[in-house]
Write an enzyme that holds these catalytic residues in place. Structure first.
Site, PDB file in Angstrom:
ATOM      1  N   CYS A   1       0.846  -1.200   0.000  1.00 48.73           N
ATOM      2  CA  CYS A   1       0.000   0.000   0.000  1.00 48.73           C
ATOM      3  C   CYS A   1       0.884   1.253   0.000  1.00 48.73           C
ATOM      4  CB  CYS A   1      -0.929  -0.018   1.219  1.00 48.73           C
ATOM      5  SG  CYS A   1      -2.105   1.345   1.258  1.00 48.73           S
ATOM      6  N   CYS A   2       1.929   1.259   0.848  1.00 45.94           N
ATOM      7  CA  CYS A   2       2.853   2.408   0.868  1.00 45.94           C
ATOM      8  C   CYS A   2       3.530   2.578  -0.487  1.00 45.94           C
ATOM      9  CB  CYS A   2       3.908   2.232   1.957  1.00 45.94           C
ATOM     10  SG  CYS A   2       3.332   2.567   3.637  1.00 45.94           S
TER      11      CYS A   2
ATOM     12  N   CYS B   1      -0.713   8.726   7.203  1.00 45.30           N
ATOM     13  CA  CYS B   1      -2.079   8.430   6.786  1.00 45.30           C
ATOM     14  C   CYS B   1      -2.960   8.173   8.010  1.00 45.30           C
ATOM     15  CB  CYS B   1      -2.086   7.200   5.888  1.00 45.30           C
ATOM     16  SG  CYS B   1      -1.319   7.478   4.284  1.00 45.30           S
TER      17      CYS B   1
ATOM     18  N   CYS C   1      -3.216   4.653   9.675  1.00 38.28           N
ATOM     19  CA  CYS C   1      -1.932   4.043  10.045  1.00 38.28           C
ATOM     20  C   CYS C   1      -1.167   4.867  11.080  1.00 38.28           C
ATOM     21  CB  CYS C   1      -1.071   3.848   8.804  1.00 38.28           C
ATOM     22  SG  CYS C   1      -1.825   2.771   7.579  1.00 38.28           S
TER      23      CYS C   1
ATOM     24  N   CYS D   1       8.065   3.919   5.132  1.00 38.90           N
ATOM     25  CA  CYS D   1       7.168   3.572   4.030  1.00 38.90           C
ATOM     26  C   CYS D   1       7.923   3.214   2.758  1.00 38.90           C
ATOM     27  CB  CYS D   1       6.240   4.749   3.743  1.00 38.90           C
ATOM     28  SG  CYS D   1       7.126   6.234   3.258  1.00 38.90           S
TER      29      CYS D   1
HETATM   30 FE1  SF4 Z   1      -1.278   2.857   2.880  1.00 35.33          FE
HETATM   31 FE2  SF4 Z   1      -1.060   3.213   5.514  1.00 35.33          FE
HETATM   32 FE3  SF4 Z   1       1.122   3.390   3.907  1.00 35.33          FE
HETATM   33 FE4  SF4 Z   1      -0.804   5.281   3.892  1.00 35.33          FE
HETATM   34  S1  SF4 Z   1       0.604   4.748   5.581  1.00 35.33           S
HETATM   35  S2  SF4 Z   1       0.166   4.408   2.132  1.00 35.33           S
HETATM   36  S3  SF4 Z   1      -2.677   4.035   4.153  1.00 35.33           S
HETATM   37  S4  SF4 Z   1      -0.155   1.562   4.337  1.00 35.33           S
END
Ligand code: SF4
Length: 250
Positions: A125-126, A209, A212, A237
């Site tokens: 996701c990151c 985010c 998170c 990330c």
């Molecule tokens: Fe995805 Fe969480 Fe990374 Fe944001 S911090 S990009 S929502 S995994």
């Protein structure tokens, strides 16, 4: 000022580190803005350090380029301070978004909350929401400026004021606040009345985010509230090359 996308080599990067080792952060920023002109940009997620860098750079050159990545999962308070920055400093904030097709495929396949399922899912996701748009943001630049500090976490303990960013093609990455303490950051904010993210008032010490990030407790590592459910994972990330982002197969 140089005319082309000028990448320094390791020797020159070391020279920058030596040259600005004991100088105020503003000296390095002023030199870099002169060196790279429109091919340098400041990256901020509107946390305290990013706001200090932004304020310093804007005092030196009101036309300084500022960019951020909008992951699509940011808290409302981040958009609020982004608006405040636009109004107060009269700058365009260059926004970079994830590829909607990648987000669509990821969320359809793995669900909207995939990051809670495994470290690999979170890193994917990151990668989709942060790392890939960051790669586009840096494309064509000769250098970028961050607000990273060494004492934010163990993974940042060895960063230098200047380093070659191998993750992004070898451009120069400048961390003028790398040797600052949190107290110095907040002293600067108080002295120059720099606007701050409202989530600090609710116990957050690092802000990313919404799903998170959570507040920390006294004595916690500053980044303990990031991906708090993960055990023994690097709290990065992948943007800064301090974590590992890869496709997950959950
Ligand atoms: Fe995805 Fe969480 Fe990374 Fe944001 S911090 S990009 S929502 S995994």
């Amino acid at each position: 000022m140089r005319e082309n996308r000028d990448l320094l080599d390791t020797w020159e990067a070391d020279d920058v580190v030596q040259r600005f080792a004991s100088d105020p952060a503003e000296e390095l920023i002023a030199w870099a803005l002169e060196q790279w002109g429109t091919r340098i940009a400041l990256c901020t997620s509107f946390q305290a350090e990013g706001m200090v860098i932004l304020d310093m750079a804007h005092r030196i050159d009101p036309k300084v380029r500022v960019f951020t990545v909008d992951t699509g999962r940011l808290p409302q308070e981040t958009y609020d301070i982004m608006e405040r920055v636009r109004e107060l400093y009269h700058i365009e904030v260059e926004l970079f978004f994830p590829d909607p097709r990648q987000v669509e495929a990821m969320v359809r396949g793995d669900g909207p909350n995939l990051f809670y399922k495994s470290v690999e899912a979170r890193m994917w996701c990151c990668h989709v929401r942060k790392v890939e748009p960051m790669r586009r943001a840096l494309d064509g630049l000769g250098a970028w400026i961050t607000g990273l500090r060494r004492d934010q976490s163990a993974s940042r303990a060895t960063i230098n004021k200047a380093e070659l960013d191998a993750e992004h093609g070898g451009l120069m990455k400048l961390n003028p606040l790398c040797d600052w303490t949190s107290e110095q950051v907040w002293d600067y904010i108080d002295t120059y009345d720099v606007p701050t993210h409202r989530l600090y008032q609710r116990g957050y010490t690092s802000i990313g985010c919404a799903p998170c990030t959570r507040p920390t407790q006294p004595g916690d590592d500053a980044r303990a509230g990031r991906w708090w459910w993960e055990q023994n994972a690097v709290k990065e990330c992948g943007i800064h090359g301090l974590g590992t982002a890869r496709r997950c197969d959950i």
